[in-house]
Enzyme design. Sequence first.
Site, short mmCIF file in Angstrom:
data_model
loop_
_atom_site.label_atom_id
_atom_site.label_comp_id
_atom_site.label_asym_id
_atom_site.label_seq_id
_atom_site.Cartn_x
_atom_site.Cartn_y
_atom_site.Cartn_z
CE LYS A 160 -3.79 -2.43 2.30
NZ LYS A 160 -4.59 -2.66 3.53
CG ASP A 188 -9.54 0.21 5.37
OD1 ASP A 188 -9.33 -0.29 4.26
OD2 ASP A 188 -8.75 0.12 6.34
CD GLN A 221 -3.45 -4.26 6.62
OE1 GLN A 221 -3.56 -3.22 5.98
NE2 GLN A 221 -3.84 -5.43 6.14
N1 GUN Z 1 -6.88 -6.53 6.24
C1 GUN Z 1 -7.26 -7.25 5.18
N2 GUN Z 1 -7.85 -6.48 4.26
C2 GUN Z 1 -7.83 -5.23 4.75
C3 GUN Z 1 -8.30 -3.98 4.25
O1 GUN Z 1 -8.85 -3.86 3.16
N3 GUN Z 1 -8.08 -2.92 5.06
C4 GUN Z 1 -7.49 -3.02 6.26
N4 GUN Z 1 -7.35 -1.92 6.99
N5 GUN Z 1 -7.07 -4.16 6.76
C5 GUN Z 1 -7.24 -5.26 6.00
#
Ligand code: GUN
Length: 298
Positions: free
Chosen positions: A59, A126, A103
Amino acid sequence: MEEEMSEPLILDGKALSQKLREELRREIERYTSAGYRKPGLAVVLVGDDPASQVYVKNKVNACRKVGIESIFYQLDKNTVTEELLDVIAELNSREDVDGILVQLPLPEQINQEEVILAIHPEKDVDGFHPENMGKLVAMMEDGFIPCTPLGIDLLLSHYGVGLKGKDVVIVGAGFIVGRPLSLLMLWRDATVTVCHIHTRDLKKHTLSADILISATGVPHLIKEDMVREGAVVVDVGISKVEGRIVGDVDFEKVKRKASAITPVPGGVGPMTVTGLLMNTVKSYRRRLRVHSTSTMKP
Ligand code: GUN
């Protein structure tokens, strides 16, 4: 006579991501050339889960390539809820932060619900805050759609896979993918079935799908005999088996039946990150308009 099967269309999330990210890069360049600051995304990782470290690194790198400033916070695995809430409060108030991503999963001593509620809904790229989940239910365009559902919608739409009136079957009802995806598919006027751990006859449901989407994290759960001839198959799973990355779908066999299918890797994964970048720029545009007469311009 044996019927001749043609190769399915590969839904190439890597290629589409490249195209969409190049468009984002150019758009951001237009803003920065005009004297505005870069978009900013805060990425918070608590602990040292290896998979999460890989996702977060992807990311942050993707941000840099399109011109989004990423601010990375690595917090200790023993961090308590209050400490994380303090970090979020600071990020909520920062003018240069357009998006906040914490995350998941979080270590078990942290109250995930409190954390999700603490992120300002206008920075919740998110889309996990109930205000944004509510806007997804209400079909309000100004909310944030969670990144993986958003990425899947963009991928299907790019390849001309229509959803209106189609039977979409989702396997997995998780908070991050299955549940919000079911709402998005309903928004697109599909007939939606959500299967989960308590579903009694999974195969009965998957066989009825025009579009089958699996988001369970169970390697090779979806076998050839569970897929209807000509179905579109979307694989959200990422599992490590004997050092190899595999999806929820037994790709080599299922591809003989599908009319279109996503690969793993190179399908949904990159589209999730692209969804995040799009949400961050969406927030930036909105905040740029609000603040363009004051603090945004140098
Ligand atoms: N863990 C797995 N997928 C995601 C996501 O799309 N966002 C976040 N913040 N954590 C995750």
